[in-house]
Design a protein around this motif. Structure first.
Motif, PDB file in Angstrom:
ATOM      1  N   ARG A 280       0.844  -1.211   0.000  1.00 25.84           N
ATOM      2  CA  ARG A 280       0.000   0.000   0.000  1.00 25.84           C
ATOM      3  C   ARG A 280       0.875   1.255   0.000  1.00 25.84           C
ATOM      4  O   ARG A 280       0.582   2.227  -0.690  1.00 25.84           O
ATOM      5  N   PHE A 281       1.964   1.218   0.749  1.00 29.38           N
ATOM      6  CA  PHE A 281       2.890   2.347   0.797  1.00 29.38           C
ATOM      7  C   PHE A 281       3.510   2.588  -0.585  1.00 29.38           C
ATOM      8  O   PHE A 281       3.606   3.720  -1.050  1.00 29.38           O
ATOM      9  N   ALA A 282       3.898   1.508  -1.250  1.00 27.74           N
ATOM     10  CA  ALA A 282       4.470   1.633  -2.594  1.00 27.74           C
ATOM     11  C   ALA A 282       3.442   2.204  -3.569  1.00 27.74           C
ATOM     12  O   ALA A 282       3.775   3.038  -4.425  1.00 27.74           O
ATOM     13  N   ASP A 283       2.190   1.787  -3.454  1.00 29.79           N
ATOM     14  CA  ASP A 283       1.132   2.333  -4.306  1.00 29.79           C
ATOM     15  C   ASP A 283       0.939   3.822  -4.060  1.00 29.79           C
ATOM     16  O   ASP A 283       0.754   4.603  -4.998  1.00 29.79           O
ATOM     17  N   GLU A 284       0.981   4.227  -2.814  1.00 27.50           N
ATOM     18  CA  GLU A 284       0.850   5.648  -2.479  1.00 27.50           C
ATOM     19  C   GLU A 284       2.012   6.464  -3.051  1.00 27.50           C
ATOM     20  O   GLU A 284       1.831   7.567  -3.539  1.00 27.50           O
ATOM     21  N   LEU A 285       3.219   5.893  -2.988  1.00 29.98           N
ATOM     22  CA  LEU A 285       4.382   6.572  -3.559  1.00 29.98           C
ATOM     23  C   LEU A 285       4.219   6.750  -5.068  1.00 29.98           C
ATOM     24  O   LEU A 285       4.541   7.809  -5.617  1.00 29.98           O
ATOM     25  N   ASP A 286       3.728   5.697  -5.740  1.00 27.30           N
ATOM     26  CA  ASP A 286       3.509   5.785  -7.188  1.00 27.30           C
ATOM     27  C   ASP A 286       2.486   6.870  -7.521  1.00 27.30           C
ATOM     28  O   ASP A 286       2.668   7.657  -8.448  1.00 27.30           O
ATOM     29  N   LEU A 287       1.408   6.920  -6.768  1.00 27.14           N
ATOM     30  CA  LEU A 287       0.376   7.927  -6.995  1.00 27.14           C
ATOM     31  C   LEU A 287       0.919   9.326  -6.724  1.00 27.14           C
ATOM     32  O   LEU A 287       0.656  10.264  -7.487  1.00 27.14           O
ATOM     33  N   THR A 288       1.704   9.476  -5.687  1.00 33.02           N
ATOM     34  CA  THR A 288       2.301  10.774  -5.369  1.00 33.02           C
ATOM     35  C   THR A 288       3.249  11.217  -6.475  1.00 33.02           C
ATOM     36  O   THR A 288       3.232  12.372  -6.894  1.00 33.02           O
ATOM     37  N   GLN A 289       4.066  10.301  -7.000  1.00 32.63           N
ATOM     38  CA  GLN A 289       4.975  10.642  -8.096  1.00 32.63           C
ATOM     39  C   GLN A 289       4.200  11.048  -9.339  1.00 32.63           C
ATOM     40  O   GLN A 289       4.572  11.988 -10.040  1.00 32.63           O
ATOM     41  N   PHE A 290       3.100  10.365  -9.622  1.00 32.96           N
ATOM     42  CA  PHE A 290       2.246  10.716 -10.764  1.00 32.96           C
ATOM     43  C   PHE A 290       1.711  12.136 -10.607  1.00 32.96           C
ATOM     44  O   PHE A 290       1.731  12.930 -11.547  1.00 32.96           O
ATOM     45  N   ARG A 291       1.259  12.464  -9.410  1.00 35.06           N
ATOM     46  CA  ARG A 291       0.739  13.819  -9.160  1.00 35.06           C
ATOM     47  C   ARG A 291       1.844  14.869  -9.292  1.00 35.06           C
ATOM     48  O   ARG A 291       1.621  15.947  -9.829  1.00 35.06           O
ATOM     49  N   ILE A 292       3.029  14.557  -8.805  1.00 32.91           N
ATOM     50  CA  ILE A 292       4.165  15.479  -8.933  1.00 32.91           C
ATOM     51  C   ILE A 292       4.480  15.712 -10.400  1.00 32.91           C
ATOM     52  O   ILE A 292       4.708  16.848 -10.825  1.00 32.91           O
ATOM     53  N   ASP A 293       4.478  14.648 -11.197  1.00 34.77           N
ATOM     54  CA  ASP A 293       4.755  14.779 -12.633  1.00 34.77           C
ATOM     55  C   ASP A 293       3.710  15.661 -13.315  1.00 34.77           C
ATOM     56  O   ASP A 293       4.045  16.496 -14.160  1.00 34.77           O
ATOM     57  N   GLN A 294       2.444  15.485 -12.954  1.00 32.37           N
ATOM     58  CA  GLN A 294       1.385  16.307 -13.532  1.00 32.37           C
ATOM     59  C   GLN A 294       1.565  17.776 -13.161  1.00 32.37           C
ATOM     60  O   GLN A 294       1.462  18.659 -14.014  1.00 32.37           O
ATOM     61  N   LEU A 295       1.823  18.040 -11.888  1.00 32.88           N
ATOM     62  CA  LEU A 295       1.998  19.419 -11.440  1.00 32.88           C
ATOM     63  C   LEU A 295       3.235  20.060 -12.054  1.00 32.88           C
ATOM     64  O   LEU A 295       3.226  21.252 -12.391  1.00 32.88           O
ATOM     65  N   THR A 296       4.289  19.285 -12.233  1.00 32.23           N
ATOM     66  CA  THR A 296       5.503  19.804 -12.867  1.00 32.23           C
ATOM     67  C   THR A 296       5.219  20.200 -14.305  1.00 32.23           C
ATOM     68  O   THR A 296       5.644  21.267 -14.764  1.00 32.23           O
ATOM     69  N   ALA A 297       4.493  19.362 -15.028  1.00 30.18           N
ATOM     70  CA  ALA A 297       4.152  19.680 -16.417  1.00 30.18           C
ATOM     71  C   ALA A 297       3.309  20.958 -16.491  1.00 30.18           C
ATOM     72  O   ALA A 297       3.527  21.809 -17.362  1.00 30.18           O
ATOM     73  N   LEU A 298       2.369  21.118 -15.572  1.00 30.12           N
ATOM     74  CA  LEU A 298       1.553  22.339 -15.543  1.00 30.12           C
ATOM     75  C   LEU A 298       2.400  23.559 -15.211  1.00 30.12           C
ATOM     76  O   LEU A 298       2.223  24.632 -15.804  1.00 30.12           O
ATOM     77  N   ALA A 299       3.326  23.414 -14.277  1.00 30.84           N
ATOM     78  CA  ALA A 299       4.186  24.537 -13.891  1.00 30.84           C
ATOM     79  C   ALA A 299       5.092  24.954 -15.044  1.00 30.84           C
ATOM     80  O   ALA A 299       5.286  26.149 -15.286  1.00 30.84           O
ATOM     81  N   VAL A 300       5.621  23.986 -15.776  1.00 28.70           N
ATOM     82  CA  VAL A 300       6.483  24.299 -16.924  1.00 28.70           C
ATOM     83  C   VAL A 300       5.687  25.046 -17.985  1.00 28.70           C
ATOM     84  O   VAL A 300       6.154  26.037 -18.549  1.00 28.70           O
ATOM     85  N   ALA A 301       4.479  24.590 -18.256  1.00 29.17           N
ATOM     86  CA  ALA A 301       3.643  25.270 -19.247  1.00 29.17           C
ATOM     87  C   ALA A 301       3.318  26.693 -18.805  1.00 29.17           C
ATOM     88  O   ALA A 301       3.354  27.632 -19.616  1.00 29.17           O
ATOM     89  N   ALA A 302       3.027  26.874 -17.530  1.00 25.90           N
ATOM     90  CA  ALA A 302       2.728  28.212 -17.017  1.00 25.90           C
ATOM     91  C   ALA A 302       3.947  29.125 -17.095  1.00 25.90           C
ATOM     92  O   ALA A 302       3.839  30.300 -17.466  1.00 25.90           O
ATOM     93  N   MET A 303       5.126  28.585 -16.768  1.00 27.74           N
ATOM     94  CA  MET A 303       6.352  29.379 -16.858  1.00 27.74           C
ATOM     95  C   MET A 303       6.631  29.793 -18.296  1.00 27.74           C
ATOM     96  O   MET A 303       7.038  30.923 -18.567  1.00 27.74           O
ATOM     97  N   ARG A 304       6.414  28.872 -19.236  1.00 25.49           N
ATOM     98  CA  ARG A 304       6.642  29.170 -20.641  1.00 25.49           C
ATOM     99  C   ARG A 304       5.710  30.296 -21.106  1.00 25.49           C
ATOM    100  O   ARG A 304       6.142  31.253 -21.741  1.00 25.49           O
ATOM    101  N   ASP A 305       4.437  30.197 -20.753  1.00 27.35           N
ATOM    102  CA  ASP A 305       3.489  31.235 -21.140  1.00 27.35           C
ATOM    103  C   ASP A 305       3.832  32.573 -20.497  1.00 27.35           C
ATOM    104  O   ASP A 305       3.752  33.618 -21.137  1.00 27.35           O
ATOM    105  N   GLN A 306       4.221  32.542 -19.225  1.00 30.47           N
ATOM    106  CA  GLN A 306       4.579  33.779 -18.534  1.00 30.47           C
ATOM    107  C   GLN A 306       5.822  34.412 -19.157  1.00 30.47           C
ATOM    108  O   GLN A 306       5.879  35.628 -19.346  1.00 30.47           O
ATOM    109  N   ALA A 307       6.801  33.597 -19.500  1.00 34.90           N
ATOM    110  CA  ALA A 307       8.022  34.126 -20.113  1.00 34.90           C
ATOM    111  C   ALA A 307       7.714  34.778 -21.451  1.00 34.90           C
ATOM    112  O   ALA A 307       8.269  35.828 -21.792  1.00 34.90           O
ATOM    113  N   ARG A 308       6.816  34.192 -22.213  1.00 34.93           N
ATOM    114  CA  ARG A 308       6.433  34.787 -23.498  1.00 34.93           C
ATOM    115  C   ARG A 308       5.704  36.106 -23.296  1.00 34.93           C
ATOM    116  O   ARG A 308       5.908  37.054 -24.046  1.00 34.93           O
TER     117      ARG A 308
END
Length: 97
Positions: A11-39
């Protein structure tokens, strides 16, 4: 019977996988926002050195890119980099080996 310790570990390993997935999603959103802001701030997608358009693929991976890849490579080979907060390029200190 199943070992309760193994079930908790799974269960702990599953939670870690889900947390990493959420981090990856948030990172992708942050990169897109930074790119738009820089433009929006710079108002351009042109290289500071040659004036050519910076390819969209480069801006995806380096949202705050101010130079095209060839010009950035030349700057790095010359040992210069843009100093944050400065309006001019200054030589970077080199370490002796």
């Amino acid at each position: 019977m199943t070992d309760p310790g193994a079930a908790k570990l799974e269960r702990f390993a599953d939670e870690l996988d889900l947390t990493q997935f959420r981090i990856d999603q948030l990172t992708a959103l942050a990169v897109a926002a930074m790119r738009d802001q820089a433009r929006q701030v710079s108002g351009r997608d042109q290289c500071l050195d040659c004036g050519d358009m910076i390819p969209a693929q480069r801006l995806i991976y380096v949202p705050n890119a101010t130079r095209c890849a060839p010009c950035q490579d030349r700057e790095e080979r010359l040992g210069r980099s843009l100093v944050p907060g400065a309006l001019v390029d200054r030589p970077r200190a080199r370490r002796s080996v």
